[in-house]
Design a protein around this motif. Structure first.
Motif, PDB file in Angstrom:
ATOM      1  N   HIS A  77       9.370  18.776  38.048  1.00 32.43           N
ATOM      2  CA  HIS A  77       8.093  19.327  37.603  1.00 32.43           C
ATOM      3  C   HIS A  77       7.398  18.472  36.559  1.00 32.43           C
ATOM      4  O   HIS A  77       6.329  18.843  36.081  1.00 32.43           O
ATOM      5  CB  HIS A  77       8.298  20.750  37.075  1.00 32.43           C
ATOM      6  CG  HIS A  77       8.797  21.706  38.123  1.00 32.43           C
ATOM      7  ND1 HIS A  77       8.064  22.027  39.245  1.00 32.43           N
ATOM      8  CD2 HIS A  77       9.958  22.399  38.236  1.00 32.43           C
ATOM      9  CE1 HIS A  77       8.752  22.886  39.996  1.00 32.43           C
ATOM     10  NE2 HIS A  77       9.910  23.122  39.420  1.00 32.43           N
ATOM     11  N   ASP A 137      10.808  14.773  45.010  1.00 30.00           N
ATOM     12  CA  ASP A 137      11.818  13.942  44.353  1.00 30.00           C
ATOM     13  C   ASP A 137      13.230  14.447  44.628  1.00 30.00           C
ATOM     14  O   ASP A 137      14.184  13.700  44.514  1.00 30.00           O
ATOM     15  CB  ASP A 137      11.545  13.866  42.847  1.00 30.00           C
ATOM     16  CG  ASP A 137      10.306  13.033  42.546  1.00 30.00           C
ATOM     17  OD1 ASP A 137       9.276  13.258  43.213  1.00 30.00           O
ATOM     18  OD2 ASP A 137      10.370  12.140  41.676  1.00 30.00           O
ATOM     19  N   ASP A 189       4.365  24.750  42.622  1.00 28.25           N
ATOM     20  CA  ASP A 189       4.025  23.377  42.244  1.00 28.25           C
ATOM     21  C   ASP A 189       3.705  22.621  43.538  1.00 28.25           C
ATOM     22  O   ASP A 189       4.606  22.243  44.276  1.00 28.25           O
ATOM     23  CB  ASP A 189       5.223  22.755  41.497  1.00 28.25           C
ATOM     24  CG  ASP A 189       4.993  21.283  41.154  1.00 28.25           C
ATOM     25  OD1 ASP A 189       4.039  20.681  41.674  1.00 28.25           O
ATOM     26  OD2 ASP A 189       5.810  20.741  40.373  1.00 28.25           O
TER      27      ASP A 189
HETATM   28  C1  LIG Z   1       4.559  13.944  40.610  1.00 28.45           C
HETATM   29  C2  LIG Z   1       4.962  15.338  40.414  1.00 28.45           C
HETATM   30  C3  LIG Z   1       4.881  15.966  39.161  1.00 28.45           C
HETATM   31  C4  LIG Z   1       4.480  15.241  37.897  1.00 28.45           C
HETATM   32  O1  LIG Z   1       3.218  14.675  37.983  1.00 28.45           O
HETATM   33  P1  LIG Z   1       2.776  13.571  36.883  1.00 28.45           P
HETATM   34  O2  LIG Z   1       1.332  13.325  37.213  1.00 28.45           O
HETATM   35  O3  LIG Z   1       3.642  12.376  37.098  1.00 28.45           O
HETATM   36  O4  LIG Z   1       2.967  14.157  35.550  1.00 28.45           O
HETATM   37  C5  LIG Z   1       5.238  17.302  39.078  1.00 28.45           C
HETATM   38  N1  LIG Z   1       5.636  17.987  40.155  1.00 28.45           N
HETATM   39  C6  LIG Z   1       5.732  17.423  41.383  1.00 28.45           C
HETATM   40  C7  LIG Z   1       6.178  18.235  42.550  1.00 28.45           C
HETATM   41  C8  LIG Z   1       5.410  16.072  41.549  1.00 28.45           C
HETATM   42  O5  LIG Z   1       5.540  15.500  42.740  1.00 28.45           O
END
Ligand SMILES: *Cc1c(COP(=O)(O)O)cnc(C)c1O
Length: 393
Positions: free
Chosen positions: A131, A190, A218
């Motif tokens: 996150h 990820d 998210d």
């Molecule tokens: C990339 C990502 C984030 C974080 O985003 P940033 O712009 O790097 O802070 C959070 N949650 C998910 C699912 C992501 O893929």
């Protein structure tokens, strides 16, 4: 070119450096041409140097970049309209990165706890989730690698295994009265392209309804057309209370949003949250053009159909490698799982001029621009096949 004036936060950073791009293609400083199957980690949905984006950037830059939220920002109001409409949400808060959008969602959950008189609120999140890298968002991420070294963590996140309904129900039983939200990615990016099942998302929604919790999705990686719908949860009949958006919203310009509906609306009062850069005229103009262009060019249909085609081609072509144990995905968010760690594969990718990355140590992650055509999809399969042939030779 290496430099020690940049903090070495990125492991295995590659030597190659790109000078320009067009569509799904990138050129390095020696003019070698690469097929971009990463799109800056799901950011450049419309590819590189899309004329509509370039036009908005130049036009808006020549008019106005920034005024601060001290004043009304027309472009922000317009983008909020468009974004809440495609997401079927009611309110938007704009910020500059995914982590900030999730930080906002977590702060909303804390305010919701105050409203319900919960003094030590628990948020359930998933094991192997990602996150963000701020203190609250890394604490929310059920991934040790991200947390180690930064203790003490922000308190009271409880981690459960994605798609394990029994474990979720047990956690709900254990912390019932203190829980304020359940937060998850509909597909863990990820975490190795792990897809939440429709049953699981439906059960999360039910639990949140029954117990008056916030359901926070998210969709920073899965949103903005990546899976063939505007948002991944739209493949199912559920709607979150809070939805976070970032990555592809600006096609490379830093912009993110936290969206709310129903009981999650109007929790922040004046002075409770804010951002200097957030939602400035420049980034919002670009965000609006991203949405308009995705509509006018039928990008969602393209992501859905090319995605289905690409997954099927990858399955049939790569099945001859015993080390390839799974090909999975939705739309153009695709993982090819190997039976062993394969971080070195990205270097072979450079040799065959194909850009991708490896997540969770052994999952090749493909996130090509959503404008990709069938011929270019065939080219991804061909080049990945070449990489694996050499890797296993
Ligand atoms: C990339 C990502 C984030 C974080 O985003 P940033 O712009 O790097 O802070 C959070 N949650 C998910 C699912 C992501 O893929």
């Amino acid at each position: 070119m290496t430099t020690n004036t940049i903090m070495p936060t990125y492991y295995n950073q590659m030597q190659v450096s790109f000078e320009y791009g067009r569509g799904v293609w990138l050129w390095d400083n020696e003019n070698n041409q690469y097929l971009d199957s990463l799109a800056g980690i799901a950011v450049c949905g419309l590819g590189h140097a899309h004329p509509a984006i370039t036009r908005t950037i130049t036009e808006q830059a020549s008019k106005l970049l920034h005024t601060s939220n001290t004043y009304t920002i027309r472009n922000q109001a317009e983008l909020a309209e468009k974004l809440t409409r495609i997401a079927d949400m009611e309110q938007a808060y704009f910020c500059n990165s995914g982590a900030e959008a999730n930080e906002t969602a977590i702060k909303l959950a804390r305010l919701y706890a105050r409203k319900k008189d919960i003094s030590d609120p628990v948020i359930i999140t998933m094991k192997h989730s990602f996150h963000g890298r701020t203190m609250a968002t890394l604490s929310a991420s059920g991934t040790e690698r991200i947390q180690t070294g930064f203790e003490p963590l922000v308190k009271d996140f409880v981690y459960v295994q994605l798609n394990d309904i029994a474990e979720l129900e047990a956690a709900v039983q254990q912390y019932k009265k203190d829980i304020v939200a359940i937060m998850l990615e509909p597909i863990q990016g990820d975490g190795g392209i792990q897809i939440a099942s429709g049953d699981y998302l439906t059960r999360v929604r039910q639990i949140c309804d029954t117990n008056d919790y916030l359901m926070i999705l998210d969709e920073i990686q899965t949103g903005m057309g990546r899976t063939g719908k505007w948002f991944c949860h739209q493949h199912f009949t559920i709607q979150p209370d809070v939805l976070t958006v970032a990555k592809a919203l600006g096609n490379g310009v830093p912009i993110a949003a936290c969206l709310a509906r129903g009981k999650a609306c109007n929790l922040f009062g004046p002075g409770k949250h804010g951002s200097t850069f957030g939602g400035n005229p420049f980034v919002c103009a670009v965000g609006s053009t991203v949405i308009d262009t995705m509509k006018s060019e039928n990008i969602l249909d393209n992501a859905a159909s090319i995605g289905t085609y690409l997954i099927q081609q990858l399955k049939s072509t790569l099945s001859r490698y015993p080390g390839v144990i799974d090909v999975r995905g939705k739309g153009l968010m695709i993982g090819v799982e190997l039976d062993k760690p394969c971080m070195q594969l990205t270097n072979l990718g450079l040799k065959y001029r194909l850009l991708f990355n490896v997540t969770f140590n052994k999952v090749i992650r493909l996130l090509p621009p959503l404008i990709i055509n069938q011929h270019e999809a065939d080219e991804i399969v061909k080049r990945l096949d070449q990489c694996l042939a050499e890797y296993y030779a």
